[in-house]
Motif scaffolding. Sequence first.
Motif, PDB file in Angstrom:
ATOM      1  N   ARG A 169      51.409  63.803  59.216  1.00 21.32           N
ATOM      2  CA  ARG A 169      51.699  62.461  59.703  1.00 21.32           C
ATOM      3  C   ARG A 169      50.961  62.181  61.005  1.00 21.32           C
ATOM      4  O   ARG A 169      50.386  61.095  61.193  1.00 21.32           O
ATOM      5  N   SER A 170      50.956  63.145  61.907  1.00 23.35           N
ATOM      6  CA  SER A 170      50.256  62.936  63.174  1.00 23.35           C
ATOM      7  C   SER A 170      48.753  62.839  62.973  1.00 23.35           C
ATOM      8  O   SER A 170      48.073  62.024  63.611  1.00 23.35           O
ATOM      9  N   SER A 171      48.196  63.644  62.054  1.00 22.40           N
ATOM     10  CA  SER A 171      46.758  63.563  61.781  1.00 22.40           C
ATOM     11  C   SER A 171      46.399  62.229  61.154  1.00 22.40           C
ATOM     12  O   SER A 171      45.361  61.630  61.476  1.00 22.40           O
ATOM     13  N   LEU A 172      47.250  61.741  60.264  1.00 15.15           N
ATOM     14  CA  LEU A 172      47.010  60.443  59.644  1.00 15.15           C
ATOM     15  C   LEU A 172      47.093  59.328  60.679  1.00 15.15           C
ATOM     16  O   LEU A 172      46.278  58.387  60.665  1.00 15.15           O
ATOM     17  N   ARG A 173      48.057  59.440  61.593  1.00 11.88           N
ATOM     18  CA  ARG A 173      48.189  58.427  62.648  1.00 11.88           C
ATOM     19  C   ARG A 173      46.981  58.431  63.575  1.00 11.88           C
ATOM     20  O   ARG A 173      46.493  57.374  63.989  1.00 11.88           O
ATOM     21  N   ASN A 174      46.476  59.612  63.899  1.00 15.58           N
ATOM     22  CA  ASN A 174      45.296  59.684  64.767  1.00 15.58           C
ATOM     23  C   ASN A 174      44.042  59.168  64.065  1.00 15.58           C
ATOM     24  O   ASN A 174      43.186  58.521  64.681  1.00 15.58           O
TER      25      ASN A 174
ATOM     26  N   PHE B 199      43.728  56.880  61.660  1.00 22.44           N
ATOM     27  CA  PHE B 199      43.712  55.425  61.519  1.00 22.44           C
ATOM     28  C   PHE B 199      44.281  54.724  62.748  1.00 22.44           C
ATOM     29  O   PHE B 199      44.622  53.541  62.677  1.00 22.44           O
ATOM     30  N   GLY B 200      44.355  55.453  63.849  1.00 23.36           N
ATOM     31  CA  GLY B 200      44.817  54.885  65.099  1.00 23.36           C
ATOM     32  C   GLY B 200      43.775  55.011  66.182  1.00 23.36           C
ATOM     33  O   GLY B 200      42.712  54.365  66.123  1.00 23.36           O
ATOM     34  N   PRO B 201      44.014  55.856  67.201  1.00 24.94           N
ATOM     35  CA  PRO B 201      43.076  55.943  68.320  1.00 24.94           C
ATOM     36  C   PRO B 201      41.684  56.434  67.939  1.00 24.94           C
ATOM     37  O   PRO B 201      40.704  56.079  68.592  1.00 24.94           O
ATOM     38  N   SER B 202      41.560  57.243  66.877  1.00 25.16           N
ATOM     39  CA  SER B 202      40.255  57.801  66.503  1.00 25.16           C
ATOM     40  C   SER B 202      39.617  57.069  65.334  1.00 25.16           C
ATOM     41  O   SER B 202      38.623  57.561  64.775  1.00 25.16           O
ATOM     42  N   PHE B 203      40.146  55.912  64.955  1.00 26.70           N
ATOM     43  CA  PHE B 203      39.560  55.204  63.822  1.00 26.70           C
ATOM     44  C   PHE B 203      38.146  54.712  64.145  1.00 26.70           C
ATOM     45  O   PHE B 203      37.291  54.640  63.261  1.00 26.70           O
ATOM     46  N   GLY B 204      37.887  54.370  65.397  1.00 26.03           N
ATOM     47  CA  GLY B 204      36.529  54.014  65.792  1.00 26.03           C
ATOM     48  C   GLY B 204      35.571  55.176  65.613  1.00 26.03           C
ATOM     49  O   GLY B 204      34.420  54.990  65.173  1.00 26.03           O
ATOM     50  N   THR B 205      36.026  56.395  65.936  1.00 28.82           N
ATOM     51  CA  THR B 205      35.201  57.585  65.726  1.00 28.82           C
ATOM     52  C   THR B 205      34.934  57.809  64.243  1.00 28.82           C
ATOM     53  O   THR B 205      33.823  58.174  63.840  1.00 28.82           O
ATOM     54  N   VAL B 206      35.971  57.591  63.422  1.00 34.29           N
ATOM     55  CA  VAL B 206      35.800  57.721  61.974  1.00 34.29           C
ATOM     56  C   VAL B 206      34.776  56.714  61.461  1.00 34.29           C
ATOM     57  O   VAL B 206      33.912  57.047  60.640  1.00 34.29           O
TER      58      VAL B 206
ATOM     59  N   GLY C 202      42.683  67.884  61.278  1.00 33.69           N
ATOM     60  CA  GLY C 202      43.818  67.837  62.182  1.00 33.69           C
ATOM     61  C   GLY C 202      45.007  68.631  61.681  1.00 33.69           C
ATOM     62  O   GLY C 202      45.682  69.326  62.446  1.00 33.69           O
ATOM     63  N   THR C 203      45.265  68.553  60.383  1.00 26.16           N
ATOM     64  CA  THR C 203      46.406  69.282  59.812  1.00 26.16           C
ATOM     65  C   THR C 203      46.179  70.788  59.839  1.00 26.16           C
ATOM     66  O   THR C 203      47.066  71.557  60.243  1.00 26.16           O
ATOM     67  N   ILE C 204      45.005  71.233  59.416  1.00 25.38           N
ATOM     68  CA  ILE C 204      44.712  72.672  59.381  1.00 25.38           C
ATOM     69  C   ILE C 204      44.639  73.236  60.803  1.00 25.38           C
ATOM     70  O   ILE C 204      45.053  74.385  61.048  1.00 25.38           O
ATOM     71  N   ALA C 205      44.133  72.458  61.759  1.00 22.95           N
ATOM     72  CA  ALA C 205      44.068  72.937  63.147  1.00 22.95           C
ATOM     73  C   ALA C 205      45.470  73.158  63.710  1.00 22.95           C
ATOM     74  O   ALA C 205      45.712  74.142  64.424  1.00 22.95           O
ATOM     75  N   GLN C 206      46.405  72.257  63.399  1.00 30.10           N
ATOM     76  CA  GLN C 206      47.780  72.470  63.866  1.00 30.10           C
ATOM     77  C   GLN C 206      48.393  73.702  63.206  1.00 30.10           C
ATOM     78  O   GLN C 206      49.157  74.437  63.843  1.00 30.10           O
ATOM     79  N   TRP C 207      48.064  73.933  61.942  1.00 34.29           N
ATOM     80  CA  TRP C 207      48.534  75.160  61.283  1.00 34.29           C
ATOM     81  C   TRP C 207      47.920  76.390  61.929  1.00 34.29           C
ATOM     82  O   TRP C 207      48.595  77.406  62.122  1.00 34.29           O
ATOM     83  N   TYR C 208      46.649  76.320  62.289  1.00 35.82           N
ATOM     84  CA  TYR C 208      45.948  77.477  62.848  1.00 35.82           C
ATOM     85  C   TYR C 208      46.506  77.847  64.219  1.00 35.82           C
ATOM     86  O   TYR C 208      46.729  79.040  64.509  1.00 35.82           O
TER      87      TYR C 208
ATOM     88  N   THR D  82      40.422  67.559  69.083  1.00 40.76           N
ATOM     89  CA  THR D  82      40.514  67.215  70.508  1.00 40.76           C
ATOM     90  C   THR D  82      40.739  65.739  70.777  1.00 40.76           C
ATOM     91  O   THR D  82      41.161  65.376  71.879  1.00 40.76           O
ATOM     92  N   GLY D  83      40.418  64.858  69.823  1.00 41.74           N
ATOM     93  CA  GLY D  83      40.527  63.430  70.063  1.00 41.74           C
ATOM     94  C   GLY D  83      39.370  62.858  70.847  1.00 41.74           C
ATOM     95  O   GLY D  83      39.469  61.728  71.352  1.00 41.74           O
ATOM     96  N   GLU D  84      38.262  63.583  70.963  1.00 38.80           N
ATOM     97  CA  GLU D  84      37.098  63.099  71.696  1.00 38.80           C
ATOM     98  C   GLU D  84      36.361  62.029  70.892  1.00 38.80           C
ATOM     99  O   GLU D  84      36.558  61.888  69.691  1.00 38.80           O
TER     100      GLU D  84
END
Length: 541
Positions: free
Chosen positions: A334-339, A341-348, A315-321, A407-409
């Motif tokens: 911060r946003s990648s960490l929030r995603n 352990f937040g909405p995408s934690f089930g995916t993780v 997530g961090t490198i994609a925002q840089w890219y 993408t948050g998929e």
Amino acid sequence: MGSADESKPFILSEPFLPPSSSAGDEASSAAAAAEEAEIFPPITYNHGYRPLRDLPFLVLFLALSLSTFVFGIIAVARRNPNRYNAASFVYDPPSSSCVPSSPQILLFGNQLSFSLSSLFLRDLIWTLVITLLLAGPIALALLSLLRHFAKQVVYSAIPFFVLTPAFLNVYWFVACQLGATCRESFPLAYRILVLVFVFLIIAIVLWIIVVNWHRIELTVQIVQIASAALADNIALLVLLPCLGFVLVVYFAPIVVFLVLSTFNGRIVPKEGEGGWYYCKWNQDGWVPAYFALGIITMIWSLSAMVEAQAFVVSGTIAQWYFSMEGSKPGRSIRSSLRNAFGPSFGTVCFSGIMICAIRIVRAVIDSAKRDDRVAGFVNILLRCCANFLLSAFDFVNKFTINFAAITGESYCSAAKMSYELLRRNLLSAVFVETVSTRTLYGISFVISAFYAIAVCAILKAVSDLELKTYFIVVLAWLLLMVLLGYFVHILDNVIDTVYICYAIDRDKGEVCKHEVHEIYVLLPVCRNHRPSLDNRTSPIV
């Protein structure tokens, strides 16, 4: 006037003429493009709202973790302090039970005595502590060198891939020959056999280097791009070890619970030979089940944390890219960490349990190969099928967590979309550049070996530990290898993320990072491709 009159019949008759072939081709191509755009919508980094994904796996993971802690607390509350005191109990015939003898002697396990000198412990502790403190500066120095002088670092380190193990191989052989204790305990024939075997491995490494020599230049450029991306997001090198420390803190009470759960039981009488009774510790039946629960929780948590770290890096490198040239995205980590352990934690969690399951199956297959009792055509066929399925999973799973971070998929959707993205852009979902990863691990091996040689020289100069010195040196070498290997693992995640971002660029016909396109376009493409996609997937430089 005459020309106007002559053109009048043409205008009136034009609607009745059949459409030209060029107009029909344009209409059909426009319709095909619209249909393709509807099937494959544009992919980009999702800065907006992300819904909860893979909720069942999130609930399952939380329920598993909560159950581990709840039953662990119960195990601590119900522990029996007489776990190792069965010898101090005697059988009481009137009550048909075991009672403590008088006086009761409390024995807490086997008393193990370590005859390690204080000098050895002092040198060992100081060496490991200094290695931990130096690992960070060494990794930062290596990152800076790879960013600015990648070509010089790689070409300078490659000869040492062979020279360093060759030197160590000759050194141990000569040292063992000169040492009386080693010479007596390790016969010459076995020493020569080990020496030849190690040189054979070195010859294989040399052959691999020669075969892949034509790809070294591409490896240098890929490593330099990844180092620049990581250097622009240097806080990742601080955050990711902190996440590892959080995992250790999370594991600490579980380990305590597992140890204290063995104290759940009671001392019961058991009939021995001759009809006399003695007292024996009888563990509660639920303790093995709790051990299985705790171990599964720890393994899943470890896999999930590894995937969460890859998610944060991606997530961090994609925002840089995808950021504008010359600008740096704010709060990307911060946003990648929030995603993660937040909405995408089930995916993780889903990705973690899948990776864990695959590794367990691979371990079972490897152990079955080493078992001579398991043989036969059917078994070989089952192994081939299992290996094929595992390879297919690796093929699909390669960039799943990277795509989900961008993408948050959900996990399944990210696996499908990433595969389709790479397939229609003629990119490989398995091969990015394995030589770059192996080269980085080789560089970390060389640095760790040089550090170990320096530690050995210093210890021999300031202390007289004889053979114990080599034990300390080996531990310091292994510790630095693990820490630098973790740094290489982060760089490997950066390489994969840049690759999937490059594929998104090709898919949209855009160029966000010119230097990335100039390098990644040189990577091999899939052999199985559709000719109709050639125009769409032409390299963008």
